[in-house]
Design an enzyme around this catalytic site. Structure first.
Site, PDB file in Angstrom:
ATOM      1  N   CYS A  91      45.800  38.656  37.802  1.00 53.15           N
ATOM      2  CA  CYS A  91      45.915  37.940  39.080  1.00 53.15           C
ATOM      3  C   CYS A  91      47.309  38.170  39.652  1.00 53.15           C
ATOM      4  CB  CYS A  91      45.675  36.448  38.866  1.00 53.15           C
ATOM      5  SG  CYS A  91      45.773  35.480  40.375  1.00 53.15           S
ATOM      6  N   GLU A 134      38.128  35.067  43.436  1.00 55.91           N
ATOM      7  CA  GLU A 134      38.718  34.686  44.734  1.00 55.91           C
ATOM      8  C   GLU A 134      38.204  33.326  45.202  1.00 55.91           C
ATOM      9  OE1 GLU A 134      41.120  36.374  45.253  1.00 55.91           O
ATOM     10  OE2 GLU A 134      40.625  38.293  44.345  1.00 55.91           O
TER      11      GLU A 134
HETATM   12  O1  GNR Z   1      44.097  42.739  41.575  1.00 54.56           O
HETATM   13  C1  GNR Z   1      43.361  41.993  40.915  1.00 54.56           C
HETATM   14  N1  GNR Z   1      42.672  42.504  39.858  1.00 54.56           N
HETATM   15  C2  GNR Z   1      41.699  41.812  39.189  1.00 54.56           C
HETATM   16  C3  GNR Z   1      41.242  42.326  37.979  1.00 54.56           C
HETATM   17  C4  GNR Z   1      40.254  41.683  37.263  1.00 54.56           C
HETATM   18  C5  GNR Z   1      39.686  40.532  37.753  1.00 54.56           C
HETATM   19  C6  GNR Z   1      40.134  39.990  38.949  1.00 54.56           C
HETATM   20  C7  GNR Z   1      41.125  40.619  39.669  1.00 54.56           C
HETATM   21  S1  GNR Z   1      41.653  39.963  41.178  1.00 54.56           S
HETATM   22  C8  GNR Z   1      43.297  40.559  41.238  1.00 54.56           C
HETATM   23  C9  GNR Z   1      43.950  40.210  42.557  1.00 54.56           C
HETATM   24  C10 GNR Z   1      44.040  38.702  42.681  1.00 54.56           C
HETATM   25  O2  GNR Z   1      44.817  38.023  42.082  1.00 54.56           O
HETATM   26  N2  GNR Z   1      43.160  38.127  43.457  1.00 54.56           N
HETATM   27  O3  GNR Z   1      43.148  36.787  43.555  1.00 54.56           O
HETATM   28 NI    NI Z   2      43.989  36.025  41.713  1.00 48.98          NI
END
Ligand code: GNR
Ligand code: NI
Length: 166
Positions: A91, A134
């Protein structure tokens, strides 16, 4: 266009529950443009408005290899789920941390697109994971809430220490 600042765990603003978008107008479309720019620059495969301190129900996603399949979901609503999968998640609000998280395997989502048009989408694999991740953000929830509290405490301490050293 503008790059937006991404909040980091354990910032309490990440716990805010976002409000539904009432009308998809030019102001919302500007936010969406800035969110895509911020997501692509990070780089990430998704970004929720909550992460950039905007508490409206907007998410942007692009899980394509060539970063040419932007997907914007406004007021997203998961209307059905099926199966389970476990994936290593990261994240942008919890930098440098990767943990296995269990989520639904297949989902169907209803939302508005960037023009305010209703859409229904079925998703599996990483797109399904990303949409669920998200929507969690819009509800003030982080992937670290879905792992053990011991791990979460350790991550909290690590990130607090890192932020002290900036
Ligand atoms: O870039 C991101 N990669 C990711 C990898 C595995 C599961 C979820 C994500 S979302 C993340 C970007 C992010 O923090 N979205 O909130
Ligand atoms: Ni995230």
């Amino acid at each position: 266009m503008a790059l937006l600042k991404i909040l980091h765990f354990p910032d309490s603003r990440l716990r805010t529950k976002a409000k539904p978008v009432k009308e998809v107008d030019a102001k919302i479309q500007n936010i969406i443009t800035d969110m895509f720019e911020t997501m692509y620059m990070a780089p990430g495969i998704g970004l929720a408005a909550t992460q950039v301190n905007i508490h409206q129900r907007i998410i942007v996603i692009d899980v394509s290899e060539n970063k040419n399949q932007p997907l914007c979901l406004i007021n997203p609503n998961i209307i059905s789920v099926d199966g389970q999968q476990s994936t290593e998640e990261g994240c942008l609000s919890v930098p440098g941390v990767f943990e296995q998280v269990q989520r639904a395997e297949n989902i169907t989502v209803q939302a508005l697109d960037k023009n305010g048009k209703q859409l229904t989408l079925t998703a599996d694999e990483i797109l399904s994971v990303c949409i669920q991740h998200e929507i969690d953000h819009l509800n003030g929830k982080l992937f670290v809430d879905r792992i053990s509290s011991l791990k979460r405490q350790r991550i909290r301490q690590k990130l607090i220490k890192q932020q002290r050293n900036i």
